[in-house]
Design a protein around this motif. Structure first.
Motif, PDB file in Angstrom:
ATOM      1  N   ARG A  72     -18.865  -2.157  -1.206  1.00  0.00           N
ATOM      2  CA  ARG A  72     -19.656  -1.667  -0.281  1.00  0.00           C
ATOM      3  C   ARG A  72     -21.114  -2.233  -0.282  1.00  0.00           C
ATOM      4  NH1 ARG A  72     -19.353   4.954  -1.797  1.00  0.00           N
ATOM      5  NH2 ARG A  72     -17.551   5.460  -0.748  1.00  0.00           N
ATOM      6  N   GLU A  73     -21.520  -2.582  -1.535  1.00  0.00           N
ATOM      7  CA  GLU A  73     -22.924  -3.175  -1.726  1.00  0.00           C
ATOM      8  C   GLU A  73     -23.261  -4.756  -1.657  1.00  0.00           C
ATOM      9  OE1 GLU A  73     -24.434   0.079  -4.935  1.00  0.00           O
ATOM     10  OE2 GLU A  73     -24.158  -1.981  -5.557  1.00  0.00           O
ATOM     11  N   ILE A  74     -21.846  -5.366  -1.589  1.00  0.00           N
ATOM     12  CA  ILE A  74     -22.054  -6.913  -1.480  1.00  0.00           C
ATOM     13  C   ILE A  74     -21.728  -7.464  -0.426  1.00  0.00           C
ATOM     14  CG2 ILE A  74     -21.736  -9.007  -2.841  1.00  0.00           C
ATOM     15  CD1 ILE A  74     -23.438  -7.055  -4.272  1.00  0.00           C
ATOM     16  N   ASP A  75     -22.311  -8.392   0.379  1.00  0.00           N
ATOM     17  CA  ASP A  75     -22.221  -9.179   1.576  1.00  0.00           C
ATOM     18  C   ASP A  75     -22.022 -10.469   1.274  1.00  0.00           C
ATOM     19  OD1 ASP A  75     -22.003  -6.884   3.475  1.00  0.00           O
ATOM     20  OD2 ASP A  75     -24.064  -6.988   3.865  1.00  0.00           O
ATOM     21  N   ALA A  76     -20.863 -11.061   1.492  1.00  0.00           N
ATOM     22  CA  ALA A  76     -20.745 -12.543   1.145  1.00  0.00           C
ATOM     23  C   ALA A  76     -19.547 -13.174   1.844  1.00  0.00           C
ATOM     24  CB  ALA A  76     -20.305 -12.782  -0.367  1.00  0.00           C
ATOM     25  N   LEU A  77     -19.626 -14.587   2.180  1.00  0.00           N
ATOM     26  CA  LEU A  77     -18.476 -14.988   3.082  1.00  0.00           C
ATOM     27  C   LEU A  77     -17.220 -15.090   2.114  1.00  0.00           C
ATOM     28  CD1 LEU A  77     -20.447 -18.348   4.522  1.00  0.00           C
ATOM     29  CD2 LEU A  77     -19.684 -15.987   5.342  1.00  0.00           C
ATOM     30  N   VAL A  78     -17.320 -15.323   0.733  1.00  0.00           N
ATOM     31  CA  VAL A  78     -16.233 -15.236  -0.113  1.00  0.00           C
ATOM     32  C   VAL A  78     -16.729 -14.697  -1.422  1.00  0.00           C
ATOM     33  CG1 VAL A  78     -16.656 -17.542  -0.976  1.00  0.00           C
ATOM     34  CG2 VAL A  78     -14.303 -16.642  -1.258  1.00  0.00           C
ATOM     35  N   HIS A 103      -9.402 -22.522   4.690  1.00  0.00           N
ATOM     36  CA  HIS A 103      -7.959 -22.403   5.047  1.00  0.00           C
ATOM     37  C   HIS A 103      -7.749 -20.962   5.435  1.00  0.00           C
ATOM     38  CE1 HIS A 103      -6.957 -26.406   3.635  1.00  0.00           C
ATOM     39  NE2 HIS A 103      -7.698 -26.301   2.298  1.00  0.00           N
ATOM     40  N   ASN A 104      -8.602 -19.946   5.822  1.00  0.00           N
ATOM     41  CA  ASN A 104      -8.259 -18.775   6.318  1.00  0.00           C
ATOM     42  C   ASN A 104      -7.568 -17.774   5.469  1.00  0.00           C
ATOM     43  OD1 ASN A 104      -9.508 -19.962   8.833  1.00  0.00           O
ATOM     44  ND2 ASN A 104      -7.538 -20.347   9.602  1.00  0.00           N
ATOM     45  N   SER A 105      -7.608 -18.046   4.292  1.00  0.00           N
ATOM     46  CA  SER A 105      -7.120 -17.136   3.442  1.00  0.00           C
ATOM     47  C   SER A 105      -7.855 -15.790   3.436  1.00  0.00           C
ATOM     48  CB  SER A 105      -6.814 -17.614   2.061  1.00  0.00           C
ATOM     49  OG  SER A 105      -6.117 -18.540   1.864  1.00  0.00           O
ATOM     50  N   ASP A 106      -7.250 -14.676   3.468  1.00  0.00           N
ATOM     51  CA  ASP A 106      -7.860 -13.410   3.296  1.00  0.00           C
ATOM     52  C   ASP A 106      -7.858 -12.766   1.662  1.00  0.00           C
ATOM     53  OD1 ASP A 106      -8.690 -12.589   6.001  1.00  0.00           O
ATOM     54  OD2 ASP A 106      -6.620 -13.099   6.374  1.00  0.00           O
ATOM     55  N   SER A 156     -11.824 -12.861   1.643  1.00  0.00           N
ATOM     56  CA  SER A 156     -12.609 -12.921   2.505  1.00  0.00           C
ATOM     57  C   SER A 156     -13.573 -11.820   2.747  1.00  0.00           C
ATOM     58  CB  SER A 156     -11.657 -13.223   3.600  1.00  0.00           C
ATOM     59  OG  SER A 156     -11.080 -11.955   4.269  1.00  0.00           O
ATOM     60  N   TYR A 157     -14.497 -11.992   3.675  1.00  0.00           N
ATOM     61  CA  TYR A 157     -15.495 -10.886   4.055  1.00  0.00           C
ATOM     62  C   TYR A 157     -14.523  -9.714   4.706  1.00  0.00           C
ATOM     63  CZ  TYR A 157     -19.215  -8.581   6.878  1.00  0.00           C
ATOM     64  OH  TYR A 157     -20.159  -7.820   7.371  1.00  0.00           O
ATOM     65  N   PHE A 159     -11.418  -8.995   4.630  1.00  0.00           N
ATOM     66  CA  PHE A 159     -10.722  -8.344   3.599  1.00  0.00           C
ATOM     67  C   PHE A 159     -11.396  -7.043   2.912  1.00  0.00           C
ATOM     68  CE2 PHE A 159      -9.094  -7.016  -0.393  1.00  0.00           C
ATOM     69  CZ  PHE A 159      -7.646  -6.589  -0.167  1.00  0.00           C
ATOM     70  N   VAL A 160     -12.422  -7.563   2.413  1.00  0.00           N
ATOM     71  CA  VAL A 160     -13.371  -6.517   1.710  1.00  0.00           C
ATOM     72  C   VAL A 160     -13.885  -5.503   2.551  1.00  0.00           C
ATOM     73  CG1 VAL A 160     -15.435  -6.700   0.558  1.00  0.00           C
ATOM     74  CG2 VAL A 160     -14.011  -8.245  -0.166  1.00  0.00           C
ATOM     75  N   LYS A 161     -14.227  -5.636   3.794  1.00  0.00           N
ATOM     76  CA  LYS A 161     -15.046  -4.773   4.573  1.00  0.00           C
ATOM     77  C   LYS A 161     -14.011  -3.945   5.512  1.00  0.00           C
ATOM     78  CE  LYS A 161     -19.048  -5.952   3.250  1.00  0.00           C
ATOM     79  NZ  LYS A 161     -19.810  -5.104   2.266  1.00  0.00           N
ATOM     80  N   THR A 162     -12.460  -4.003   4.960  1.00  0.00           N
ATOM     81  CA  THR A 162     -11.615  -3.261   5.935  1.00  0.00           C
ATOM     82  C   THR A 162     -10.665  -2.610   4.507  1.00  0.00           C
ATOM     83  OG1 THR A 162     -10.096  -5.261   6.233  1.00  0.00           O
ATOM     84  CG2 THR A 162     -11.573  -4.707   7.804  1.00  0.00           C
ATOM     85  N   PHE A 163     -10.979  -3.131   3.624  1.00  0.00           N
ATOM     86  CA  PHE A 163     -10.057  -2.479   2.514  1.00  0.00           C
ATOM     87  C   PHE A 163     -10.576  -1.036   2.140  1.00  0.00           C
ATOM     88  CE2 PHE A 163      -9.213  -2.187  -2.153  1.00  0.00           C
ATOM     89  CZ  PHE A 163      -7.914  -1.632  -2.133  1.00  0.00           C
ATOM     90  N   PRO A 164      -9.734   0.140   2.305  1.00  0.00           N
ATOM     91  CA  PRO A 164     -10.012   1.296   2.031  1.00  0.00           C
ATOM     92  C   PRO A 164      -9.729   1.671   0.472  1.00  0.00           C
ATOM     93  CG  PRO A 164      -8.160   1.399   3.231  1.00  0.00           C
ATOM     94  CD  PRO A 164      -8.522  -0.058   3.142  1.00  0.00           C
ATOM     95  N   VAL A 165     -10.738   1.905  -0.590  1.00  0.00           N
ATOM     96  CA  VAL A 165     -10.474   2.035  -1.689  1.00  0.00           C
ATOM     97  C   VAL A 165     -10.103   3.392  -1.855  1.00  0.00           C
ATOM     98  CG1 VAL A 165     -11.170   1.454  -4.079  1.00  0.00           C
ATOM     99  CG2 VAL A 165     -12.081  -0.081  -2.463  1.00  0.00           C
ATOM    100  N   LEU A 166      -8.728   3.539  -2.396  1.00  0.00           N
ATOM    101  CA  LEU A 166      -8.667   5.000  -2.626  1.00  0.00           C
ATOM    102  C   LEU A 166      -8.292   5.279  -4.080  1.00  0.00           C
ATOM    103  CD1 LEU A 166      -6.007   5.588   0.413  1.00  0.00           C
ATOM    104  CD2 LEU A 166      -8.556   6.144   0.137  1.00  0.00           C
ATOM    105  N   SER A 167      -7.705   4.287  -4.650  1.00  0.00           N
ATOM    106  CA  SER A 167      -7.477   4.391  -6.428  1.00  0.00           C
ATOM    107  C   SER A 167      -8.777   4.415  -7.031  1.00  0.00           C
ATOM    108  CB  SER A 167      -6.377   3.360  -6.658  1.00  0.00           C
ATOM    109  OG  SER A 167      -5.300   3.267  -5.880  1.00  0.00           O
ATOM    110  N   LYS A 168      -8.599   5.135  -8.122  1.00  0.00           N
ATOM    111  CA  LYS A 168      -9.702   4.997  -8.996  1.00  0.00           C
ATOM    112  C   LYS A 168      -9.841   4.290 -10.194  1.00  0.00           C
ATOM    113  CE  LYS A 168     -10.345  10.121  -7.948  1.00  0.00           C
ATOM    114  NZ  LYS A 168     -10.457  11.664  -8.592  1.00  0.00           N
TER     115      LYS A 168
END
Length: 313
Positions: A72-78, A103-106, A156-157, A159-168
């Motif tokens: 949530r808090e960090i914005d980065a290219l990788v 190389h477009n890896s997520d 990738s950016y 992946f991080v911003k679309t990943f819904p973290v559900l597990s604790k």
């Protein structure tokens, strides 16, 4: 927006955190290093600050909660995520970063199991659990991920911003993998060296309790992401049970014209109805899952434009 962010989730890692930070700086000198302290009762946060890392806190216990906060808090290219226990040498980090940037890896998976993991790890049930989880996910989701539970990854950016973290807790790595596989995101494997924890550093994993959580997470995510396959299994099991008990009744009816076990016949009919309901539940939920995929692709497009805007500022 940072170009490279190194994310280190930590809970009582005072014996190793200094070396992990130094290794990260040596491998990725242009990176910003973040240590997320998860209620450590030792000097982890103090040592991390002294080594020049940015230290933040997550007060809800569990690795999944820490990763939710970081993403949530960090914005980065990788993003490079590595555990603070010094079990993953940072030598492979530049290659992982290059795969994301050029190389477009997520998601780049640090593959321990193809190198030294089985020689270094002294806990045989962990070896068995890793193989079981890897085999289950690759079979159920039709993929070829070599190491599901590794704590060394690059993202990738998008992946991080679309990943819904559900597990604790520690089942978060499984959730990450399935999210990437299901949404057809590019996954690459990089073989890394693994070394066991140094003397005096203790693992936070509970082999049996955390293992059961991971297996439950796989079942839950299979239900959510592959509902037709999940409910089809239930439908087939219920149908087979119904047929197994129904055949003798039908055979008796053909032979004598009598139905001596009406209660069994009624129960078999209800079980068969449940099988039909499970089948159509899978069909309906599968259609909804396809719609979710469409929405996800639109979200990716919006994120891409947002990232380009941030980079131009």
């Amino acid at each position: 927006m940072d170009k490279i962010a190194v994310l280190i989730p930590c809970y009582n890692e005072e014996k190793t955190i200094a070396k992990v930070i130094r290794d990260a700086k040596a491998a990725l000198p242009e990176a910003v290093i973040y240590v997320y302290n998860n209620n450590s009762k030792d000097r982890t946060a103090e040592i991390a600050l002294a080594e020049g890392a940015i230290v933040r806190n997550e007060y809800m216990q569990g690795k999944g909660n820490v990763i939710r906060r970081m993403f949530r808090e960090i914005d980065a290219l990788v993003y490079v995520m590595v555990d603070g226990d010094d079990t993953y040498p940072m030598d492979s980090a530049p290659e992982m970063v290059d795969l994301v940037l050029n190389h477009n890896s997520d998601m780049v998976v640090g593959d321990r199991l193809s190198s030294t993991y089985y020689q270094e790890n002294k806990r045989p049930f962990h070896n068995f659990g890793n193989n079981l989880v890897r085999g289950s996910i690759n079979k159920l989701f039709g993929c070829n991920i070599r190491d599901i539970m590794t704590g060394f990854r690059a993202f990738s950016y998008e992946f991080v911003k679309t990943f819904p973290v559900l597990s604790k807790g520690f089942e978060i790595e499984t959730e990450m993998t399935i999210h990437a596989v299901y949404n057809n995101m590019q996954i690459d494997n990089v073989v890394i060296e693994y070394r066991d924890r140094p003397e005096g550093s203790e693992s936070k994993l509970n082999t049996y309790a955390d293992g059961m959580k991971v297996l439950k997470t796989i079942a839950k995510l299979y239900r959510n992401y592959k509902p037709f396959g999940f409910f089809l299994i239930f439908s087939l099991v219920l149908a087979l049970i119904s047929i197994f008990f129904l055949v003798p009744i039908v055979t008796e009816y053909w032979r004598t014209g009598l139905v001596p076990r009406f209660p069994t016949l009624i129960v078999c009919c209800f079980i068969m109805l449940s099988a039909v309901q499970s089948f159509f539940a899978g069909v309906i939920l599968s259609t909804l899952a396809v719609n979710n995929r469409r929405e996800f692709e639109m979200q990716l497009n919006m994120l891409q434009r947002h990232k380009e805007t941030d980079m131009m500022k």
